[in-house]
Design a protein around this motif. Structure first.
Motif, PDB file in Angstrom:
ATOM      1  N   SER A 243       0.735  -1.049  -0.059  1.00 34.38           N
ATOM      2  CA  SER A 243       0.057   0.002  -0.057  1.00 34.38           C
ATOM      3  C   SER A 243       0.914   1.041  -0.035  1.00 34.38           C
ATOM      4  N   GLY A 244       0.502   2.236  -0.881  1.00 33.10           N
ATOM      5  CA  GLY A 244       1.386   3.559  -1.089  1.00 33.10           C
ATOM      6  C   GLY A 244       2.162   3.536  -2.037  1.00 33.10           C
ATOM      7  N   HIS A 268      -1.499   2.333  -5.648  1.00 31.74           N
ATOM      8  CA  HIS A 268      -2.028   1.430  -5.033  1.00 31.74           C
ATOM      9  C   HIS A 268      -2.240   2.006  -3.254  1.00 31.74           C
ATOM     10  N   GLY A 269      -3.448   2.449  -3.131  1.00 29.48           N
ATOM     11  CA  GLY A 269      -3.678   2.906  -1.847  1.00 29.48           C
ATOM     12  C   GLY A 269      -3.698   4.297  -2.169  1.00 29.48           C
ATOM     13  N   LYS A 270      -3.184   5.078  -0.867  1.00 23.76           N
ATOM     14  CA  LYS A 270      -3.294   6.635  -0.869  1.00 23.76           C
ATOM     15  C   LYS A 270      -2.105   7.294  -1.181  1.00 23.76           C
ATOM     16  N   PRO A 271      -1.897   8.206  -2.294  1.00 21.44           N
ATOM     17  CA  PRO A 271      -0.679   8.539  -2.534  1.00 21.44           C
ATOM     18  C   PRO A 271      -0.161   9.974  -1.593  1.00 21.44           C
ATOM     19  N   SER A 272       1.167  10.017  -1.480  1.00 21.28           N
ATOM     20  CA  SER A 272       1.693  11.038  -0.757  1.00 21.28           C
ATOM     21  C   SER A 272       1.609  12.417  -1.527  1.00 21.28           C
ATOM     22  N   ASP A 273       1.839  13.674  -0.839  1.00 28.43           N
ATOM     23  CA  ASP A 273       1.833  14.521  -1.579  1.00 28.43           C
ATOM     24  C   ASP A 273       3.264  14.939  -2.646  1.00 28.43           C
ATOM     25  N   LYS A 276       1.958  13.139  -5.665  1.00 26.98           N
ATOM     26  CA  LYS A 276       1.082  14.032  -6.568  1.00 26.98           C
ATOM     27  C   LYS A 276       1.755  15.089  -7.134  1.00 26.98           C
ATOM     28  N   GLU A 398      -6.529   9.605  -8.838  1.00 29.14           N
ATOM     29  CA  GLU A 398      -6.025   9.581  -7.580  1.00 29.14           C
ATOM     30  C   GLU A 398      -4.782  10.364  -7.530  1.00 29.14           C
TER      31      GLU A 398
END
Length: 401
Positions: A243-244, A268-273, A276, A398
């Motif tokens: 994840s990440g 896959h999961g939540k991106p970091s700043d 992005k 995302e």
């Protein structure tokens, strides 16, 4: 990918081959070539329509094709494949498809070049300028000795010119090839999960590709993730996805002789700043490509504008790498080029309708948790009024959020 049906016109292969031959004749006249002798697999296919026996080795010593400005093409094909070619390539006379020895030994080179001399003589060539596209040192030297009254010159530039602008039937095949690549990309994305291996995901893509009729991958296809995105691992390792992680996928292949090639990077999961930020910069660079890859602009102009986007975002150290774009068609990577930074000197040219390019802006920042390597790559056809994006798979919402 499509069936042959009676209720619609699809690809007219006879028309396509005729137009390719005419393009070669025009290019030969432009370059002042009396005869053309080709050894590159893609150039042989362009001239004769021969589907190669793909090998993970050099192709230039196994097959050959030749023609004059006025003659029909003649094919020399690796001897084990000659019966198949004679039986299936009905657009050529059987006597124009001849067996070719593997030109890896001096004696075999001598024998084959003697055959080439005889064939070109039968086609009406005795002396003049012969364009040769590639060859080993032994092949080139033997050809020079075999044609003492002729000038042996670069023939590759001639074929590059002929191939640069795709005809209507080639474009149909490139759309189909890109469609298969999109299906493969969606398959890859559908199989991303925690614990999946990069190579496992690529395996699912390859199953789809060969099921839909791809002949061969565009290159050593890439599925890489996490820290292996920067520095970029240009293959699919046994790394497991967490994840990440960024997941970077460069996919494409050859369908009916024409290549597709495009890249998507997803999270896959939540991106970091930071992930992005990197993605936003690459996305803006790609939008600049979409804006300028049109008639009236040059490769140099596009390269400068795209690189300026990287500077604006402060990623010069990690964004100035490799090549911005390359032509694509009957070869997966060919000239003309856009922004080759490893060495200067590429030819400046204006984009013309019918040209097709694979453009691949990327920023690869190392030591970012979850990976900091992002590439977006599209296959783009230049049209009369602008361009058409052949790789229609969406970008990552995302990472753009």
């Amino acid at each position: 990918m499509n069936f042959a049906v009676d209720w619609v016109d699809r690809v007219d292969f006879v028309k396509m081959r005729e137009m390719r031959t005419e393009n070669l004749r025009k290019a030969m006249k432009k370059h002042g070539l009396d005869a053309l002798l080709t050894f590159r697999a893609e150039n042989i296919r362009y001239m004769t329509g021969m589907r190669p026996l793909w090998w993970p080795i050099t192709f230039i010593s196994r097959n050959a094709s030749m023609m004059t400005q006025d003659s029909r093409p003649v094919l020399y094909v690796t001897s084990g494949d000659a019966p198949r070619c004679r039986a299936t390539m009905t657009w050529m006379k059987p006597e124009d498809i001849k067996p070719c020895g593997t030109m890896e030994e001096p004696g075999i080179v001598d024998t084959m070049v003697k055959h080439f001399v005889e064939t070109l003589s039968e086609l009406g060539f005795t002396s003049g300028r012969i364009g040769v596209d590639a060859g080993t040192y032994a092949m080139i030297e033997t050809i020079k000795k075999a044609f003492p009254n002729s000038e042996i010159v670069d023939g590759d530039e001639c074929v590059i010119d002929a191939k640069a602008i795709k005809n209507s039937e080639e474009i149909k095949l490139m759309r189909q090839s890109s469609k298969i690549a999109e299906i493969g990309m969606q398959t890859a994305i559908d199989h991303i999960r925690t614990g999946a291996r990069n190579c496992e995901i690529l395996g699912e893509v390859m199953k789809v590709f060969y099921s839909l009729g791809m002949e061969v991958p565009q290159c050593n296809l890439i599925v890489t993730s996490g820290e292996e995105t920067a520095p970029l691992h240009r293959f699919a390792s046994d790394r497991t996805i967490r994840s990440g992680d960024l997941v970077f996928m460069d996919l494409g292949g050859c369908f009916n002789g024409y290549f597709s090639d495009f890249t998507r990077t997803v999270i896959h999961g939540k991106p970091s700043d930071m992930q992005k930020r990197i993605y936003a910069a690459v996305y803006e660079e790609m939008m600049t490509v979409h804006e300028l890859l049109k008639p009236g602009h040059t490769n140099a102009e596009l390269n400068i504008a795209a690189r300026n986007v990287i500077k604006k975002h402060g990623f010069e150290e990690w964004g100035f790498h490799g090549i911005l774009g390359h032509s694509i068609g009957i070869s997966g990577f060919e000239a003309p080029l856009i922004g080759e930074l490893a060495a200067t000197g590429e030819k400046t040219f204006e984009f013309q309708p019918g040209m097709t390019f694979s453009c691949e802006p990327a920023i690869l920042v190392p030591n970012i948790p979850g990976g900091g390597g992002v590439r977006i790559e599209d296959t783009i056809l230049v049209t009369e009024t602008g361009n058409e994006i052949l790789s229609l798979h969406p970008y990552s919402e995302e990472l753009l959020a």
